[in-house]
Design a protein around this motif. Structure first.
Motif, PDB file in Angstrom:
ATOM      1  N   CYS A 183      45.310  23.027  33.975  1.00 55.32           N
ATOM      2  CA  CYS A 183      43.900  22.690  33.688  1.00 55.32           C
ATOM      3  C   CYS A 183      42.935  23.343  34.680  1.00 55.32           C
ATOM      4  N   CYS A 184      43.205  24.581  35.057  1.00 61.10           N
ATOM      5  CA  CYS A 184      42.287  25.340  35.931  1.00 61.10           C
ATOM      6  C   CYS A 184      41.211  25.976  35.054  1.00 61.10           C
ATOM      7  N   PHE A 185      40.341  25.133  34.505  1.00 65.99           N
ATOM      8  CA  PHE A 185      39.379  25.580  33.497  1.00 65.99           C
ATOM      9  C   PHE A 185      38.048  26.052  34.083  1.00 65.99           C
ATOM     10  N   HIS A 186      37.819  25.780  35.380  1.00 63.45           N
ATOM     11  CA  HIS A 186      36.493  26.053  35.946  1.00 63.45           C
ATOM     12  C   HIS A 186      36.526  27.190  36.969  1.00 63.45           C
ATOM     13  N   PRO A 187      35.422  27.960  37.075  1.00 64.01           N
ATOM     14  CA  PRO A 187      35.384  29.031  38.082  1.00 64.01           C
ATOM     15  C   PRO A 187      35.694  28.469  39.468  1.00 64.01           C
ATOM     16  N   GLY A 188      36.570  29.161  40.211  1.00 65.07           N
ATOM     17  CA  GLY A 188      36.944  28.704  41.544  1.00 65.07           C
ATOM     18  C   GLY A 188      38.230  27.886  41.558  1.00 65.07           C
ATOM     19  N   ASP A 189      38.697  27.444  40.384  1.00 65.55           N
ATOM     20  CA  ASP A 189      39.990  26.744  40.323  1.00 65.55           C
ATOM     21  C   ASP A 189      41.107  27.744  40.619  1.00 65.55           C
ATOM     22  N   VAL A 190      42.089  27.311  41.400  1.00 59.55           N
ATOM     23  CA  VAL A 190      43.162  28.219  41.830  1.00 59.55           C
ATOM     24  C   VAL A 190      44.517  27.666  41.410  1.00 59.55           C
ATOM     25  N   LYS A 191      45.363  28.535  40.868  1.00 56.79           N
ATOM     26  CA  LYS A 191      46.730  28.172  40.520  1.00 56.79           C
ATOM     27  C   LYS A 191      47.674  29.000  41.370  1.00 56.79           C
ATOM     28  N   LEU A 192      48.622  28.327  42.018  1.00 58.54           N
ATOM     29  CA  LEU A 192      49.610  29.016  42.851  1.00 58.54           C
ATOM     30  C   LEU A 192      50.991  28.751  42.262  1.00 58.54           C
ATOM     31  N   THR A 193      51.604  29.784  41.676  1.00 60.08           N
ATOM     32  CA  THR A 193      52.955  29.631  41.121  1.00 60.08           C
ATOM     33  C   THR A 193      53.947  30.242  42.082  1.00 60.08           C
ATOM     34  N   MET A 194      54.939  29.444  42.488  1.00 58.58           N
ATOM     35  CA  MET A 194      55.996  29.963  43.356  1.00 58.58           C
ATOM     36  C   MET A 194      57.332  29.804  42.633  1.00 58.58           C
ATOM     37  N   GLY A 195      57.736  30.875  41.970  1.00 55.92           N
ATOM     38  CA  GLY A 195      59.016  30.884  41.255  1.00 55.92           C
ATOM     39  C   GLY A 195      59.837  32.048  41.767  1.00 55.92           C
ATOM     40  N   THR A 196      60.276  32.925  40.847  1.00 59.15           N
ATOM     41  CA  THR A 196      60.974  34.145  41.270  1.00 59.15           C
ATOM     42  C   THR A 196      60.031  34.970  42.134  1.00 59.15           C
ATOM     43  N   GLY A 197      58.814  35.112  41.634  1.00 58.68           N
ATOM     44  CA  GLY A 197      57.747  35.752  42.413  1.00 58.68           C
ATOM     45  C   GLY A 197      56.722  34.699  42.778  1.00 58.68           C
ATOM     46  N   CYS A 198      55.667  35.134  43.451  1.00 60.22           N
ATOM     47  CA  CYS A 198      54.618  34.184  43.831  1.00 60.22           C
ATOM     48  C   CYS A 198      53.283  34.733  43.335  1.00 60.22           C
ATOM     49  N   PHE A 199      52.535  33.918  42.604  1.00 63.61           N
ATOM     50  CA  PHE A 199      51.287  34.376  42.000  1.00 63.61           C
ATOM     51  C   PHE A 199      50.135  33.447  42.355  1.00 63.61           C
ATOM     52  N   TRP A 200      49.093  34.033  42.935  1.00 64.79           N
ATOM     53  CA  TRP A 200      47.836  33.316  43.168  1.00 64.79           C
ATOM     54  C   TRP A 200      46.867  33.761  42.081  1.00 64.79           C
ATOM     55  N   ASN A 201      46.351  32.827  41.295  1.00 71.11           N
ATOM     56  CA  ASN A 201      45.382  33.164  40.253  1.00 71.11           C
ATOM     57  C   ASN A 201      44.108  32.348  40.434  1.00 71.11           C
ATOM     58  N   VAL A 202      42.979  33.038  40.416  1.00 72.62           N
ATOM     59  CA  VAL A 202      41.686  32.363  40.569  1.00 72.62           C
ATOM     60  C   VAL A 202      40.887  32.524  39.285  1.00 72.62           C
ATOM     61  N   ASN A 203      40.410  31.420  38.752  1.00 71.65           N
ATOM     62  CA  ASN A 203      39.525  31.461  37.589  1.00 71.65           C
ATOM     63  C   ASN A 203      38.174  31.990  38.066  1.00 71.65           C
ATOM     64  N   THR A 204      37.751  33.143  37.527  1.00 72.45           N
ATOM     65  CA  THR A 204      36.458  33.715  37.946  1.00 72.45           C
ATOM     66  C   THR A 204      35.417  33.580  36.834  1.00 72.45           C
ATOM     67  N   GLY A 205      35.729  32.738  35.836  1.00 71.65           N
ATOM     68  CA  GLY A 205      34.774  32.470  34.754  1.00 71.65           C
ATOM     69  C   GLY A 205      34.464  33.712  33.952  1.00 71.65           C
ATOM     70  N   GLU A 206      33.163  34.004  33.789  1.00 65.29           N
ATOM     71  CA  GLU A 206      32.805  35.192  32.995  1.00 65.29           C
ATOM     72  C   GLU A 206      32.648  36.434  33.869  1.00 65.29           C
ATOM     73  N   HIS A 207      32.956  36.293  35.183  1.00 62.95           N
ATOM     74  CA  HIS A 207      32.833  37.443  36.092  1.00 62.95           C
ATOM     75  C   HIS A 207      34.175  38.142  36.258  1.00 62.95           C
ATOM     76  N   LEU A 208      34.138  39.457  36.126  1.00 63.63           N
ATOM     77  CA  LEU A 208      35.352  40.251  36.287  1.00 63.63           C
ATOM     78  C   LEU A 208      35.289  40.963  37.633  1.00 63.63           C
ATOM     79  N   PHE A 209      36.243  40.654  38.518  1.00 63.80           N
ATOM     80  CA  PHE A 209      36.277  41.328  39.818  1.00 63.80           C
ATOM     81  C   PHE A 209      37.247  42.495  39.745  1.00 63.80           C
ATOM     82  N   ALA A 210      36.776  43.683  40.072  1.00 62.92           N
ATOM     83  CA  ALA A 210      37.626  44.876  39.978  1.00 62.92           C
ATOM     84  C   ALA A 210      38.769  44.796  40.978  1.00 62.92           C
ATOM     85  N   SER A 211      39.860  45.500  40.647  1.00 62.12           N
ATOM     86  CA  SER A 211      41.041  45.419  41.513  1.00 62.12           C
ATOM     87  C   SER A 211      40.790  46.139  42.833  1.00 62.12           C
ATOM     88  N   ARG A 212      41.200  45.501  43.895  1.00 60.49           N
ATOM     89  CA  ARG A 212      41.138  46.123  45.221  1.00 60.49           C
ATOM     90  C   ARG A 212      42.102  45.382  46.130  1.00 60.49           C
TER      91      ARG A 212
END
Length: 476
Positions: A238-267
């Motif tokens: 339920c990370c539905f709002h901008p700024g909500d963060v999901k951290l999955t630690m399984g085989t790999g580890c993934f940090w995902n941030v909901n940025t709403g309608e803003h797209l941040f370019a890769s860097r």
């Protein structure tokens, strides 16, 4: 629950057998329905969450694959990746798009101005396919070649070839899809000589894709959601709002941030993705990942450092520190250096298996801290709740240490398998089983909350030693 076996036909190659994957998928669906004490007739809709960027190509008319699934972990494109990243042409592309972005201020020019290739993306491996598999190249010339990630292949098989599609979350994770323009990237495909005719149409994430053929499950079942695993876990949390963060630690580890309608370019190791598209709503996500934390823990178990994963936090807590022992990760693809190997540093005659286990767990928390710091610096949105899931989130040593290091509260749900829950939520919304996201929020169950307990300064000596070990290993 069934593990799909990876195949390793050559060093660095990682594949999946499409037929095995298909039969295991059907088997798991049937078993899940049976275990729930239900009948197939009672199923309102099917949601499919799959690993991303693993792909296959097949003949449009016969449905016959040209090769096995090529996994996101596969390294066959390493030479291509390195030569492209060093190429003059890529530098020219960077300059052109940097100038265009400067002149127009249009964010669509931002992503290409930072474009770099990695072995995890589909783009280079797809280029490899057309350079090395003649049947695929010939078929593409006659518009007879289909490309699909795991979701597309399953949809195609479930509907006996009548549905050929993917969704925005899966498409955006291939590296060949332009998330800002929401279309397959013609510039990139021209650059890499990949024919544009091979790509499937892209649909909403929560959407009626058609029905599974009645021969497969005995009755036709509507397929109501197709979603990529990390974005699905985010939806499940339920990370539905901008700024909500999901951290999955399984085989790999993934940090995902909901940025709403803003797209941040890769860097610097962060990638922009589409989280999901439902009707008019498009939610963007920024992702940072590390590829092999679960692998390191499984390896430690395989060589008998411990018997049961549950023992590890007790082992780590039984000693004050790791006695200067550091674990440098690198069992699988490192984004920057695919040849980087895992290693222990600082071993002494007094080192015990407890020190080794603690060093492995600490390396997960230290890398979490590194990624978190990059996200805070690059994503210009205040971070809200952090919600963890995946197998390693059951380890309270890693969770507590991560919370201390980033100085933020981390929530852990009662159910650690969030990808399947996210797919169920999305399918339930499309089929009208739930009417809105507020209903989904009420279904959340939190098992534990980790709050910062120690000051960051207490970890500084250990983290500095670990950073030194990382540097030595990279420049060794």
């Amino acid at each position: 629950h069934e593990q799909v076996e990876s195949l390793y036909p050559r060093p660095g190659w990682v594949e999946l057998d499409p037929e095995v994957l298909w039969s295991q998928f059907v088997g798991v669906v049937k078993e899940a329905v049976q275990a729930a004490g239900l009948h197939m007739r009672q199923i309102a809709g099917l949601g499919i969450s799959t690993q991303r960027a693993t792909f296959i190509t097949w003949h449009k008319r016969t449905g016959k694959p040209f090769h096995n699934f090529i996994s996101w972990q596969d390294l066959r494109s390493i030479e291509l990746v390195n030569s492209w990243n060093k190429s003059l042409l890529l530098k020219v592309v960077h300059v052109i798009f940097t100038v265009l972005h400067f002149l127009t201020g249009n964010d669509r020019y931002l992503a290409p101005s930072f474009l770099t290739f990695s072995t995890q993306q589909t783009s280079m491996k797809l280029s490899w396919v057309f350079k090395n598999i003649r049947e695929a190249e010939e078929a593409a010339k006659k518009n007879n070649c289909c490309f699909g990630t795991v979701d597309t292949w399953l949809l195609y098989r479930l509907t006996k070839g009548s549905v050929y599609a993917t969704d925005y979350s899966n498409a955006s994770a291939t590296g060949v899809f332009e998330p800002f323009m929401k279309c397959w990237n013609p510039t990139l495909c021209n650059l890499l000589s990949i024919p544009m005719s091979i790509y499937p149409p892209v649909k909403d994430t929560s959407f009626n894709f058609g029905s599974a053929d009645s021969e497969i499950f005995g009755v036709p079942i509507p397929i109501m959601a197709v979603v990529a695993d990390q974005q699905s876990a985010m939806f499940g949390e339920c990370c539905f709002h901008p700024g909500d963060v999901k951290l999955t630690m399984g085989t790999g580890c993934f940090w995902n941030v909901n940025t709403g309608e803003h797209l941040f370019a890769s860097r610097r190791g962060l990638y922009p993705l589409i989280g999901w598209k439902i009707g008019e709503e498009v939610v963007y996500v920024t992702e940072g990942c590390m590829s092999d934390i679960g692998t390191a823990i499984k390896w430690a178990q395989d060589i008998n450092l411990f018997t049961n994963v549950d023992e590890t936090e007790k082992m780590a807590r039984s000693i004050v520190d790791s006695q200067g022992v550091c674990f440098v990760p690198g069992f699988q693809v490192s984004v920057n250096d695919p040849y980087l190997c895992a290693s222990f540093m600082g071993l002494k005659p007094s080192t015990t298996r407890n020190h080794l286990v603690r060093a492995i767990l600490e390396s997960v928390a230290f890398r979490n801290k590194q990624l978190y710091d990059i996200i805070v610096k690059k994503v210009r949105i205040p971070l809200q709740t952090i919600r963890a899931d995946g197998g390693v989130s059951n380890n309270s040593f890693v969770m507590q240490m991560t919370s201390d290091l980033i100085n933020k509260k981390i929530e852990k749900p009662a159910n650690a398998d969030m990808s399947s829950l996210g797919a169920a939520f999305l399918a339930g919304l499309a089929s009208g089983f739930w009417t809105d996201k507020e209903q989904l929020k009420k279904l959340r169950r939190i098992e534990a909350v980790f709050e910062p307990q120690k000051d960051l300064e207490e970890y500084k000596p250990a983290m500095d030693t670990w950073l030194q070990a990382m540097k030595r290993s990279l420049h060794g």
